[in-house]
Scaffold this active site. Structure first.
Site, PDB file in Angstrom:
ATOM      1  N   ILE A 255     -21.749  30.461  40.525  1.00 24.99           N
ATOM      2  CA  ILE A 255     -21.560  29.203  39.792  1.00 24.99           C
ATOM      3  C   ILE A 255     -20.880  27.941  39.849  1.00 24.99           C
ATOM      4  O   ILE A 255     -19.844  27.643  41.119  1.00 24.99           O
ATOM      5  CB  ILE A 255     -20.978  29.814  38.466  1.00 24.99           C
ATOM      6  CG1 ILE A 255     -21.129  28.433  37.357  1.00 24.99           C
ATOM      7  CG2 ILE A 255     -19.543  29.615  38.828  1.00 24.99           C
ATOM      8  CD1 ILE A 255     -20.136  29.185  35.755  1.00 24.99           C
ATOM      9  N   CYS A 256     -21.380  26.747  40.036  1.00 22.23           N
ATOM     10  CA  CYS A 256     -20.538  25.158  40.023  1.00 22.23           C
ATOM     11  C   CYS A 256     -21.315  24.856  41.736  1.00 22.23           C
ATOM     12  O   CYS A 256     -22.231  25.239  41.830  1.00 22.23           O
ATOM     13  CB  CYS A 256     -19.170  25.746  39.967  1.00 22.23           C
ATOM     14  SG  CYS A 256     -18.625  23.879  39.775  1.00 22.23           S
ATOM     15  N   GLY A 257     -19.840  24.884  42.130  1.00 19.90           N
ATOM     16  CA  GLY A 257     -19.918  24.296  43.592  1.00 19.90           C
ATOM     17  C   GLY A 257     -20.252  25.857  44.797  1.00 19.90           C
ATOM     18  O   GLY A 257     -21.226  25.498  46.114  1.00 19.90           O
TER      19      GLY A 257
END
Length: 195
Positions: free
Chosen positions: A112-114
């Site tokens: 998730i995210c970066g």
């Protein structure tokens, strides 16, 4: 079902806690493994299971260290994002090797995210679709990138950011345990929207 969550200094607290909490509510066995950077010298990780500090100063005590993790014992690996947490994950060759081994064994790989950028670095996104935080959009090709909050491409599961953590965690339950358990759990916690 048994899942390992590698945890690096600078992780995003909302993503980490949401993932671990929701999966544990679904009776998924979770092992949080720090990179073991505390006390390491010369690039050699120690076996220190000391607290790991997130990007907003919250400290988490992991269950284990990555050096003690055998990929054969796990069905999935899930990476939380956060800066510089996802950078630290991507710079650790043991994390990249774990991702590759899990992927090559046909197991679930999620981020998730970066952190989807770590999956790109590990070479497991080729021929699949994924999403990532808008700041990391350049890490995915136009053929790979899907502008959805959560993307499932085979056993690769990705999501955008802290604001999508609940959807991501519930989708992990759906993929790991089943849709019925995911819907029941979403109802129990009064999750709104599409899961």
């Amino acid at each position: 079902m048994k899942v390992v969550v590698p945890l690096a200094e600078g992780f995003e607290e909302i993503e980490f806690v949401t993932i671990v909490d929701i999966l544990r509510r679904a009776d998924v066995e979770m092992v949080v493994a720090s990179l073991g950077e505390k006390g390491g010298t010369g690039g050699v990780a120690s076996r220190d299971v000391g607290a790991v500090e997130g990007s907003h100063g919250i400290r988490i005590l992991p269950d284990s260290v990555l050096a003690d993790i055998d990929p054969e014992d796990f069905d999935a690996v899930v990476l939380p994002g956060g800066y510089p947490g996802f950078v630290n994950l991507g710079e650790d060759e043991r994390v990249l090797a774990l991702i590759r081994r899990m992927n090559d064994a046909g197991k679930h790989v999620a981020a998730i995210c970066g952190a989807p950028s770590v999956l790109v670095k590990a070479g497991v996104v080729e021929g699949r679709c994924a999403t990532i935080h808008p700041a990391g959009r350049k890490d995915l090709t136009n053929d790979q990138y899907v502008d959805d909050r959560v993307v499932v491409s085979g056993k690769l599961i990705t999501s955008k950011a802290a604001g999508t953590a609940m959807e991501f965690a519930l989708r992990l339950v759906g993929e790991f345990v089943g849709e019925e358990r995911m819907r029941r759990l979403a109802g129990e916690i009064m999750a709104e929207g599409e899961v």
